[in-house]
Design a protein around this motif. Structure first.
Motif, mmCIF file in Angstrom:
data_model
loop_
_atom_site.group_PDB
_atom_site.id
_atom_site.type_symbol
_atom_site.label_atom_id
_atom_site.label_comp_id
_atom_site.label_asym_id
_atom_site.label_seq_id
_atom_site.Cartn_x
_atom_site.Cartn_y
_atom_site.Cartn_z
ATOM 1 N N PHE A 116 4.099 8.929 -10.549
ATOM 2 C CA PHE A 116 3.421 8.893 -11.841
ATOM 3 C C PHE A 116 2.808 10.251 -12.182
ATOM 4 O O PHE A 116 2.952 10.752 -13.302
ATOM 5 N N VAL A 117 2.132 10.881 -11.215
ATOM 6 C CA VAL A 117 1.526 12.199 -11.447
ATOM 7 C C VAL A 117 2.608 13.236 -11.742
ATOM 8 O O VAL A 117 2.474 14.066 -12.652
ATOM 9 N N LEU A 127 2.361 1.653 -3.449
ATOM 10 C CA LEU A 127 1.381 2.147 -4.407
ATOM 11 C C LEU A 127 1.192 3.656 -4.297
ATOM 12 O O LEU A 127 1.086 4.367 -5.297
ATOM 13 N N LEU A 128 1.137 4.172 -3.070
ATOM 14 C CA LEU A 128 1.001 5.617 -2.882
ATOM 15 C C LEU A 128 2.207 6.359 -3.454
ATOM 16 O O LEU A 128 2.059 7.382 -4.138
ATOM 17 N N LYS A 182 0.824 -1.200 0.000
ATOM 18 C CA LYS A 182 0.000 0.000 0.000
ATOM 19 C C LYS A 182 0.861 1.254 0.000
ATOM 20 O O LYS A 182 0.580 2.227 -0.711
ATOM 21 N N MET A 216 3.196 -0.934 -10.523
ATOM 22 C CA MET A 216 1.854 -0.788 -9.956
ATOM 23 C C MET A 216 1.007 -2.025 -10.216
ATOM 24 O O MET A 216 0.274 -2.482 -9.335
ATOM 25 N N LEU A 230 4.343 5.315 -5.816
ATOM 26 C CA LEU A 230 4.336 5.193 -7.266
ATOM 27 C C LEU A 230 3.276 6.091 -7.905
ATOM 28 O O LEU A 230 3.489 6.663 -8.973
ATOM 29 N N SER A 231 2.129 6.225 -7.245
ATOM 30 C CA SER A 231 1.091 7.110 -7.773
ATOM 31 C C SER A 231 1.567 8.554 -7.797
ATOM 32 O O SER A 231 1.348 9.282 -8.771
ATOM 33 N N ALA A 232 2.232 8.991 -6.714
ATOM 34 C CA ALA A 232 2.759 10.353 -6.671
ATOM 35 C C ALA A 232 3.823 10.562 -7.754
ATOM 36 O O ALA A 232 3.838 11.594 -8.445
#
Length: 504
Positions: A42-43, A35-36, A32, A229, A38-40
């Motif tokens: 990615f943005v 994932l957070l 988890k 991801m 990687l999301s940041a």
């Protein structure tokens, strides 16, 4: 019922507490958090790429000049050329033929040509276009003058052929001048088109130079982020599926444990109740019987009933021990007649109580076998007791013995209602009778029979037909066993001198 519900809730609560202590339930897992992050990332990468793309776009736009060259102008020039040629041809045809329709047509073509030239000059305002259009219009004016001169000759009734030749000789140079003017327009627009092609190629080259290798790295980075991801999502999905499967399994185990416990208590209570009813009935008979009658018989019945209860308790204890850690067999070389006689003495009062004859055939010559006397006696008691309970009054239960070089085979035969073929595969399961015919007893007897006999290294077989009685045959080893083991991997049978599962 409330006790059962409470027990179920306790079991489920314990299972939930156990699951809560596992790492799977930890909300701050590595997946988890990853994932957070990687999301940041990615943005951030997407925003950076968008900003850089806008910068490259502005650079390309600043290096590209706007061109007015239009390929459609070439098509329009050819249309004007054709219109001018057609107007000259129709004018000459008029002088040769004198047709009013041809005259009107050439007049309309002149007007259309002048209007088209004005429109072309407005729509395609390249440098030099106005001068060329002006030249074309001047040529048209000269052509109109020659047309008027030819009209004057025609009014003087000059021959049509001569007038036509006059007009053609005057307009031939004009036709050449018009074609040259139109060719100049074509060259002018073609030069602009070629210039635009060069500028486009230069802009494309500049764009290719301006796009950095970082765009390739951007694509690779996005692909890597997506793969990471996807991997994390798959891991989380598997963990969630595993967690749900565990929850379901533990819940089903808790439900089965409660159900098994309830069935066990019901089955045991039924058997105990039968035995206690027999003791109570015997006690009532002893209390109401005048002194001097057969008190010994009633005492033997009570003793037999107590022994049955003790055997039931020992059966349950042995069965649970086999499932957990194994049982210890005390095997000696004994005569089969000894255990048969003990079983007959123990079960005779029960047979009399049910008005069933018990026949134990003697073994001649005597046969020896290696077995645990107490447990084999319980095997015989269970089998004979089942046969007595299921036999109609006045029928007979027979115990027979036959032997070969390795085993002694003991059969218990009755003339009861028999067992349907579809139920035979499940008959040795724990509490089978409690599930199928609860009013006839607990059903642990056949399960412990199979357990004890297989612990000795023997086998149990059952033959039965509906309405024709049942025969249960079990075997005991004649030779001293070096060791034995149960088929279940977590159960071993202990005993003096036991080792590998073979025979001397």
């Amino acid at each position: 019922m409330s006790n059962n519900t409470n027990n179920t809730e306790v079991l489920l609560e314990e299972n939930n507490q156990t699951q809560a202590q596992t790492p799977i339930e930890n909300k701050s897992t590595f997946e988890k958090k990853a994932l957070l992050v990687l999301s940041a990332v990615f943005v951030a990468v997407l925003l950076g790429a968008w900003g850089y793309a806008m910068k490259v776009r502005q650079g390309v736009a600043s290096n590209s000049t706007t061109t007015h060259a239009d390929p459609a102008a070439l098509i329009e020039v050819e249309r004007l050329r054709n219109l001018a040629d057609s107007q000259l041809d129709n004018s000459r045809a008029y002088f040769l033929l004198g047709s009013q329709s041809i005259y009107d047509k050439q007049k309309k073509e002149k007007e259309t040509l002048l209007e088209s030239l004005t429109t072309f000059e407005k729509d395609h305002s390249l440098p030099g276009v106005s001068d060329i259009v002006k030249r074309v219009k001047e040529i048209q004016v000269k052509g109109d003058e020659f047309f008027e001169q030819a009209v004057e000759h025609r009014e003087k009734k000059t021959e049509s052929k001569i007038v036509g030749q006059f007009y053609q000789s005057k307009t031939s140079p004009l036709r050449s001048q018009l074609n040259q003017a139109f060719d100049d327009l074509v060259q002018l627009h073609q030069a602009e088109i070629d210039k635009a092609k060069v500028e486009i190629q230069e802009a494309a080259s500049q764009a290719e130079v301006q796009i950095p290798m970082g765009m390739t790295w951007l694509t690779g980075s996005l692909a890597a982020i997506f793969l990471c991801m996807a991997y994390l999502v798959i891991r989380l999905s598997r963990k969630q599926a595993f967690q749900l499967a565990q929850q379901k399994r533990l819940y089903e185990q808790a439900k089965k444990a409660v159900q098994d416990r309830d069935e066990t208590l019901f089955a045991i209570s039924h058997d105990l109740q039968d035995s206690l009813d027999m003791i109570a009935s015997t006690a009532d008979r002893m209390a109401t019987t005048p002194q001097g009658l057969n008190i010994v018989e009633s005492g033997e019945l009570m003793k037999s009933t107590v022994t049955t209860i003790e055997g039931l308790i020992k059966d349950i204890r042995d069965q649970k021990n086999m499932e957990m850690e194994g049982i210890t067999l005390r095997m000696d070389q004994l005569s089969i007649d000894n255990v048969l006689e003990n079983a007959r003495t123990l079960m005779q009062p029960m047979a009399k109580q049910h008005d069933v004859r018990l026949q134990v055939d003697s073994v001649n010559p005597p046969v020896l076998a290696f077995y645990d006397n107490e447990r084999v006696l319980r095997v015989l008691s269970n089998l004979i007791g089942n046969s007595i309970k299921f036999s109609p009054k006045g029928e007979k239960v027979v115990v027979k013995v036959r032997s070969d070089q390795k085993f002694v085979n003991i059969s218990v035969i009755d003339n009861g209602p028999g067992i349907p073929a579809g139920q035979l595969p499940d008959i040795f399961e724990n509490f089978w009778q409690a599930k199928k015919t609860a009013d006839q007893g607990a059903g642990i007897g056949l399960a412990i029979v199979k357990t004890i006999v297989e612990a000795h290294g023997g086998t149990v077989q059952i033959q039965s037909q509906t309405g024709r009685g049942t025969t249960v045959t079990f075997s005991l080893p004649r030779r001293r066993p070096v060791g034995a083991s149960i088929k279940k991997a977590n159960i071993t049978v202990k005993g003096a001198g036991l080792g590998a599962a073979d025979w001397q």
